[in-house]
Design an enzyme around this catalytic site. Sequence first.
Site, short mmCIF file in Angstrom:
data_model
loop_
_atom_site.label_atom_id
_atom_site.label_comp_id
_atom_site.label_asym_id
_atom_site.label_seq_id
_atom_site.Cartn_x
_atom_site.Cartn_y
_atom_site.Cartn_z
N ARG A 62 0.75 -1.27 -0.11
CA ARG A 62 0.00 0.04 0.15
C ARG A 62 0.78 1.37 -0.03
O ARG A 62 0.63 2.27 -0.73
CB ARG A 62 -0.94 0.07 1.31
CG ARG A 62 -2.00 -1.05 1.29
CD ARG A 62 -3.06 -0.49 0.28
NE ARG A 62 -4.16 -1.59 0.43
CZ ARG A 62 -4.51 -2.41 -0.69
NH1 ARG A 62 -3.88 -2.17 -1.90
NH2 ARG A 62 -5.48 -3.53 -0.77
N CYS A 73 -3.32 -11.12 3.16
CA CYS A 73 -2.33 -11.56 3.94
C CYS A 73 -2.83 -12.96 4.58
O CYS A 73 -3.93 -12.92 5.08
CB CYS A 73 -1.76 -10.81 4.93
SG CYS A 73 -1.18 -9.38 4.24
N ARG A 88 6.38 -14.50 1.99
CA ARG A 88 6.26 -14.82 0.43
C ARG A 88 5.18 -14.25 -0.25
O ARG A 88 4.23 -13.63 0.32
CB ARG A 88 5.93 -16.41 0.50
CG ARG A 88 6.99 -17.44 0.92
CD ARG A 88 6.34 -18.79 1.06
NE ARG A 88 7.35 -19.74 1.45
CZ ARG A 88 7.86 -19.96 2.65
NH1 ARG A 88 7.10 -19.17 3.59
NH2 ARG A 88 8.86 -21.04 2.76
N TYR A 106 13.74 -14.25 -5.02
CA TYR A 106 14.10 -14.77 -3.70
C TYR A 106 15.26 -14.18 -3.19
O TYR A 106 16.45 -14.13 -3.98
CB TYR A 106 14.02 -16.35 -3.52
CG TYR A 106 13.11 -16.90 -4.02
CD1 TYR A 106 12.06 -17.50 -3.05
CD2 TYR A 106 12.58 -16.90 -5.40
CE1 TYR A 106 10.93 -18.23 -3.27
CE2 TYR A 106 11.17 -17.69 -5.60
CZ TYR A 106 10.56 -18.29 -4.70
OH TYR A 106 9.38 -18.78 -4.97
#
Length: 119
Positions: A62, A73, A88, A106
């Site tokens: 946001r 989430c 993740r 990653y």
Amino acid sequence: MVRAVRGAIQVDANDRDSIVEATTELVSTLMERNRLTTDDVISVLFTATPDLTAEFPALAARKLGFHEVPLICCTEIDVPGALPRVVRLMAHIETDRPRAEIHHVYLRGAVALRQDIAQ
């Protein structure tokens, strides 16, 4: 065409600033490496390991301008021995690029999760 982009980052500590900072790094890097704008993003699913409870990772998105993008989430499955303090994400994007040109991201200790595709 719709594609999914994955990413993960290991967070330094279970505090608000660490979660927001790491998630900001993850989202920014994913957007940059895939040459995306928020208009390209359909939605983003964030997960956090059960040891990260101080803030919602979506807050970082946001703050980066994801105001019209649906975000959610969830808690990652608590697998014994799993890498701790990991955020993740899976972003669904609109793109004409083939799957081979999608860059999954990653970072930090999360590189160990997918050494086959970590960059």
